[in-house]
Design an enzyme around this catalytic site. Structure first.
Site, PDB file in Angstrom:
ATOM      1  N   LYS A  49      19.864  10.440  -7.361  1.00  0.00           N
ATOM      2  CA  LYS A  49      19.128  10.989  -6.223  1.00  0.00           C
ATOM      3  C   LYS A  49      19.859  10.336  -4.830  1.00  0.00           C
ATOM      4  O   LYS A  49      19.982  11.165  -4.179  1.00  0.00           O
ATOM      5  CB  LYS A  49      17.691  10.810  -6.426  1.00  0.00           C
ATOM      6  N   LYS A  96      26.655  25.368 -16.445  1.00  0.00           N
ATOM      7  CA  LYS A  96      25.079  25.297 -16.808  1.00  0.00           C
ATOM      8  C   LYS A  96      24.500  25.859 -15.768  1.00  0.00           C
ATOM      9  O   LYS A  96      24.625  25.608 -14.832  1.00  0.00           O
ATOM     10  CB  LYS A  96      25.021  23.651 -16.993  1.00  0.00           C
ATOM     11  N   LYS A 154      19.696  25.625 -10.716  1.00  0.00           N
ATOM     12  CA  LYS A 154      19.332  26.111  -9.373  1.00  0.00           C
ATOM     13  C   LYS A 154      20.353  25.546  -8.212  1.00  0.00           C
ATOM     14  O   LYS A 154      20.715  26.413  -7.506  1.00  0.00           O
ATOM     15  CB  LYS A 154      17.887  25.622  -8.991  1.00  0.00           C
TER      16      LYS A 154
END
Ligand code: AMP
Ligand code: TRP
Length: 311
Positions: free
Chosen positions: A111, A190, A193
């Site tokens: 992240k 893959k 979003k």
């Protein structure tokens, strides 16, 4: 019966990759356990700071799971933020573990690499997840591969507490969806979003149609592999063989067959989803919240005694 707990991030509209990879396998197994489904809204707060969106996502994630077949009478469904013991236990664990222990977390580093602000909450994410799991004496935690390390953290934290204060927490085990289908997106990568290559699970028929018609096909083969690779996750090879044989060279017809097969699965779920009101979801969460709170409070009483704050 063994106890199962999993957490759902309320992170917005699902795609058919989420359905085939995570929801469908869950629907196939949760009745074999005493199952708990937790909406991880305080985890979501580490990345989502839009209250309107968060509220909507919380309602939607419950609606989605019920629409795909999770029966709220058979699984306990609740919101993390409704049970204060989760954040309280996180604090207690925080006093037992070190910075260097948490610095080893992959998810945090990922992240950080994606430019997400390094808040203390993001750093502490695995500890809150350990509290979620350990509060309910969980045996089994079904998760995707990316969450494996977090369940290991939960075990290590349980061990640290038990060593410091005596046997209190049960050791949970992750159950990784090993044969999880990796559902390819409309570009063959893959489905995700973040790649913008998704086919929406609860989109309208027209939205699904548009996404499938947009699947990238190359003209080298007789049948379009990007279409087939999604299709084979819905139907067996023997069912598909005659379809693709008949459609040889006609990619549009293969796409139309895929749309029909997605619609056959999604149509009834979409209808069910539309019938679940906000009030229904709130009733499910109120009932689940009460039950979860009672269980968690019982555990916390023991914890407070053990650490010495209960005088
Ligand atoms: P995400 O919100 O992307 O973390 O996805 C939630 C869960 O859905 C993941 O843990 C995976 O198990 C599953 N999932 C997401 N994308 C896919 C995909 N393309 N194929 C299979 N499973 C997926
Ligand atoms: N971190 C998990 C995810 O992103 C969600 C989660 C929160 C969870 N608490 C949990 C999963 C407890 C399993 C058990 O998918």
């Amino acid at each position: 019966m063994q106890r199962l707990l999993t957490g759902l991030q309320p992170s917005g509209a699902l795609h058919i990759g989420n359905y085939l990879g995570a929801l469908k396998p869950f629907v196939g197994m949760y009745e074999e356990y005493e199952s708990i489904l937790m909406v991880a809204d305080y985890h979501a707060l580490t990345t989502l700071k839009d209250p309107v969106q968060l509220r909507q996502n919380i309602l939607d994630v419950v609606r989605d799971y019920v629409a795909v077949g999770v029966d709220p009478k058979k699984a306990l469904i609740f919101q993390q933020s409704e049970v204060q013991a989760h954040t309280e236990l996180t604090w207690i664990f925080n006093t037992l573990i070190t910075m260097s222990f948490l610095e080893l977390a992959h998810a945090y580093k990922d992240k950080e690499a994606r430019g997400i602000e390094r808040t203390v909450g993001l750093f502490d994410y695995p500890v809150l997840m350990a509290a979620d799991i350990l509060l309910y004496d969980t045996d089994v935690v079904p998760v995707g591969q990316d969450q494996k390390q977090h369940v290991e953290y939960a075990r290590e934290i349980a061990g640290k507490f038990n060593t410091a204060y005596g046997e209190t927490f049960k050791m949970p085990k992750e159950q990784i969806r090993k044969d999880e289908a990796s559902v390819p997106g409309t570009d063959g990568k893959k489905m995700s979003k973040s790649y913008g290559n998704t086919i929406p699970l609860f989109g309208t028929y027209e939205e699904i149609q548009k996404a499938v018609m947009g699947i990238i096909t190359d003209s080298s083969g007789e049948s379009p592999s990007n279409v087939y690779n999604i299709h084979r996750l819905l139907k067996s090879e023997s069912e598909l063989a005659p379809v693709y044989k008949a459609n040889k060279g006609n990619y549009k017809a293969s796409k139309e067959a895929l749309i029909a097969d997605i619609e056959a699965v999604v149509g009834p779920m979409r209808e069910k989803r539309a019938s679940i009101t906000d009030a229904d979801v709130k009733a499910i969460l109120k009932d689940g919240g009460g039950k979860a709170r009672a269980r968690a409070e019982k555990k916390m009483l023991d914890v407070r005694k053990k650490i010495g704050v209960k005088i």
